[in-house]
Design a protein around this motif. Structure first.
Motif, PDB file in Angstrom:
ATOM      1  N   ALA A  89      85.493  37.102 128.000  1.00  0.00           N
ATOM      2  CA  ALA A  89      86.780  36.498 127.631  1.00  0.00           C
ATOM      3  C   ALA A  89      87.391  37.211 126.434  1.00  0.00           C
ATOM      4  CB  ALA A  89      86.589  35.023 127.327  1.00  0.00           C
ATOM      5  N   GLN A  90      88.736  37.396 126.503  1.00  0.00           N
ATOM      6  CA  GLN A  90      89.466  38.038 125.417  1.00  0.00           C
ATOM      7  C   GLN A  90      90.303  37.002 124.660  1.00  0.00           C
ATOM      8  OE1 GLN A  90      88.924  41.308 124.795  1.00  0.00           O
ATOM      9  NE2 GLN A  90      87.516  41.288 126.557  1.00  0.00           N
ATOM     10  N   ALA A  91      90.657  37.318 123.441  1.00  0.00           N
ATOM     11  CA  ALA A  91      91.362  36.360 122.584  1.00  0.00           C
ATOM     12  C   ALA A  91      92.700  35.941 123.162  1.00  0.00           C
ATOM     13  CB  ALA A  91      91.560  36.965 121.190  1.00  0.00           C
ATOM     14  N   TRP A  92      93.352  36.818 123.941  1.00  0.00           N
ATOM     15  CA  TRP A  92      94.682  36.519 124.482  1.00  0.00           C
ATOM     16  C   TRP A  92      94.629  35.778 125.827  1.00  0.00           C
ATOM     17  CZ3 TRP A  92      92.822  41.617 124.107  1.00  0.00           C
ATOM     18  CH2 TRP A  92      92.452  42.207 125.328  1.00  0.00           C
ATOM     19  N   GLU A  93      93.428  35.481 126.293  1.00  0.00           N
ATOM     20  CA  GLU A  93      93.304  34.854 127.598  1.00  0.00           C
ATOM     21  C   GLU A  93      93.377  33.332 127.527  1.00  0.00           C
ATOM     22  OE1 GLU A  93      90.804  38.048 130.250  1.00  0.00           O
ATOM     23  OE2 GLU A  93      89.699  36.404 129.335  1.00  0.00           O
ATOM     24  N   PHE A  94      93.846  32.770 128.622  1.00  0.00           N
ATOM     25  CA  PHE A  94      93.988  31.317 128.766  1.00  0.00           C
ATOM     26  C   PHE A  94      92.656  30.611 128.542  1.00  0.00           C
ATOM     27  CE2 PHE A  94      93.766  27.601 131.628  1.00  0.00           C
ATOM     28  CZ  PHE A  94      94.848  26.866 131.190  1.00  0.00           C
ATOM     29  N   ARG A  95      91.578  31.144 129.112  1.00  0.00           N
ATOM     30  CA  ARG A  95      90.263  30.494 129.038  1.00  0.00           C
ATOM     31  C   ARG A  95      89.682  30.492 127.631  1.00  0.00           C
ATOM     32  NH1 ARG A  95      86.222  35.020 131.755  1.00  0.00           N
ATOM     33  NH2 ARG A  95      87.507  36.845 131.253  1.00  0.00           N
ATOM     34  N   SER A  96      90.250  31.331 126.736  1.00  0.00           N
ATOM     35  CA  SER A  96      89.741  31.406 125.369  1.00  0.00           C
ATOM     36  C   SER A  96      90.347  30.336 124.463  1.00  0.00           C
ATOM     37  CB  SER A  96      90.039  32.789 124.763  1.00  0.00           C
ATOM     38  OG  SER A  96      89.420  33.801 125.518  1.00  0.00           O
ATOM     39  N   LYS A  97      91.376  29.667 124.939  1.00  0.00           N
ATOM     40  CA  LYS A  97      92.088  28.708 124.108  1.00  0.00           C
ATOM     41  C   LYS A  97      91.425  27.331 124.172  1.00  0.00           C
ATOM     42  CE  LYS A  97      94.925  31.981 123.219  1.00  0.00           C
ATOM     43  NZ  LYS A  97      94.878  32.651 121.901  1.00  0.00           N
ATOM     44  N   PRO A  98      91.597  26.540 123.113  1.00  0.00           N
ATOM     45  CA  PRO A  98      91.054  25.180 123.119  1.00  0.00           C
ATOM     46  C   PRO A  98      91.625  24.371 124.284  1.00  0.00           C
ATOM     47  CG  PRO A  98      91.829  25.784 120.929  1.00  0.00           C
ATOM     48  CD  PRO A  98      92.299  26.862 121.857  1.00  0.00           C
ATOM     49  N   ALA A  99      90.868  23.375 124.719  1.00  0.00           N
ATOM     50  CA  ALA A  99      91.273  22.588 125.879  1.00  0.00           C
ATOM     51  C   ALA A  99      92.636  21.935 125.681  1.00  0.00           C
ATOM     52  CB  ALA A  99      90.210  21.528 126.185  1.00  0.00           C
ATOM     53  N   TRP A 100      92.931  21.441 124.474  1.00  0.00           N
ATOM     54  CA  TRP A 100      94.214  20.761 124.255  1.00  0.00           C
ATOM     55  C   TRP A 100      95.381  21.721 124.413  1.00  0.00           C
ATOM     56  CZ3 TRP A 100      97.569  22.088 120.307  1.00  0.00           C
ATOM     57  CH2 TRP A 100      97.064  22.868 119.262  1.00  0.00           C
TER      58      TRP A 100
END
Length: 444
Positions: A89-100
């Protein structure tokens, strides 16, 4: 030309709704620094009509007008990009973001749809006014019903007082209330009666006249048009004739003429018509279906329309209320579809079917009103917890927020596959049904 205008209208409406819905996902994704790889109006299965890459995003127009999409980096979506998901996973990816944050992105399109409807209603109510057909005015002389309505227990001349105990001041909405409700209170010959509408009766109504199963009672029966080579045509009935008697009996309402015709199936009838100020006798045969082949002139709908001129401050709460009411009606209609005995699922239409129902003249007031209504419908549909829709993604994200556990890539792939199969199957059924209806109407 009429068909081209209808097609132009549905393409305009879909374009506005799709672009703004996907923009809701796009702007929230960018807000949380998620890379948007593609932003497409319509689907580009196989090829696109137009595409241009600007920075990290490919902007394009697909050839298949059944929706649109944004492709977010690091998200299992319609593209089924398992190769990307297998990488770290990369920092700019959707899956890297918090659930909220992911939940906000998923609900971004729905939010924009609701805001769009609210804005359209606010502008319309504060400019052209809040318009609706009055129930009181529409049934001032009672109502007349099609065959399915009569079989459900209604009688010509009835006035509807309430549905499931609620009074509805808007006539078009009251018709929907009857189809969605169970108990209908009517006034008949000065007395109140309660009718119970069964699912089987609703099925017959929806499968025949639909919303046209009831309408204001027609008075002063004028001939609007003659069906070529029909019994009316052979008998010499002319456009503009006013029918005043049938077999010597005075006719006051159109439904009285319909009843007389039904009683004279495969027989003949003598009509007294007013033509150029003179009474003329016209003898016509009646078909086995109880028809003679003419269309009556409808009453001017403007006679029933009420227009409330609202200030901007008044329009804002009215628009909120209208948006909320439309959403509630979507829930009620969805419940009706889930009741198999009503067979309401057969009435679900694709964009092809909707196009056939649009007016043949370009009318901005209608177009924007329809866009607002459709926008609420799109918001509701996307909230459904079906894998592949925004609601499906949101449900799994909420579950993750509660449990702290995420779906594995393999599980997400399976869920997305199931969702796509469901959606594509539903699309194939609705599109196929509407295409067959057009073919049957024009070639059989």
């Amino acid at each position: 030309m009429d068909t081209l205008i209808q097609i132009a209208q549905i393409l305009f409406i879909l374009s506005v709704l799709v672009i703004l819905h996907e923009f809701g996902h796009y702007i929230t994704a960018r807000m949380f620094k998620v890379r948007v790889e593609k932003f497409y109006l319509f689907m580009d299965a196989g090829f696109s009509l137009f595409k241009k890459k600007i920075n990290d995003t490919e902007w394009g127009i697909g050839w298949l007008p059944i929706g649109g999409y944004v492709k977010l980096s690091g998200m299992m979506d319609e593209s089924m990009d398992t190769e990307q998901m297998a990488q770290p996973a990369q920092a700019w990816e959707f899956r890297s973001k918090p659930a909220w944050q992911r939940l906000i992105i998923m609900l971004g399109g729905i939010t924009v749809n609701i805001i769009l409807a609210f804005l359209i209603y606010t502008i319309m109510f504060s400019t052209v006014g809040q318009k609706y057909a009055s129930t009181e005015l529409s049934q001032k002389k009672g109502l007349m019903f099609g065959e399915s309505g009569l079989n459900a227990g209604f009688k010509n001349g009835d006035k509807i007082l309430s549905v499931d105990g609620k009074v509805q001041p808007k006539f078009n909405r009251m018709i929907i209330d009857v189809l969605l409700g169970d108990k209908v209170e009517v006034e008949r010959d000065g007395q109140k009666q309660t009718l119970t509408i069964t699912d089987e009766q609703k099925s017959k109504i929806l499968g025949s006249e639909g919303k046209g199963f009831m309408m204001p009672r027609l008075t002063e029966i004028y001939v609007d048009s003659i069906v070529p080579k029909s019994e009316s045509d052979k008998a010499g009935l002319l456009k503009g004739d006013r029918i005043v008697k049938a077999n010597g009996q005075s006719i006051k309402f159109y439904d009285e003429l319909s009843t007389t015709l039904q009683a004279k199936k495969s027989d003949s009838i003598q009509l007294t018509v007013l033509r150029a100020g003179k009474e003329i006798l016209v003898s016509s045969k009646v078909t086995p279906e109880g028809k003679i082949g003419f269309r009556p002139a409808s009453q001017d709908k403007e006679d029933f329309i009420i227009t409330n001129k609202l200030s901007l401050l008044q329009a804002i709460p009215a628009a909120v209320n209208e948006s909320y009411t439309q959403f509630i009606y979507n829930i009620k209609q969805f419940k009706l579809i889930l009741r198999p005995k009503t067979e309401a699922y057969k009435q679900v239409m694709s964009p092809i079917g909707i196009t056939q129902k649009l007016p043949t003249e370009w009318n901005w007031e209608f177009i924007w009103g329809f866009t607002a209504m459709f926008s609420i419908g799109l918001a509701f549909m996307n909230l459904l917890p079906i894998p592949g829709l925004d609601g499906g993604h949101a449900i799994f994200t909420i579950a993750e927020m509660i449990t702290g556990k995420t779906l594995s890539i393999k599980a997400a792939e399976r869920v997305q596959t199931v969702g796509m199969i469901i959606l594509l199957s539903l699309m194939a059924l609705t599109f196929g049904k509407d295409i067959y209806a057009i073919i049957a109407k024009n070639f059989f």
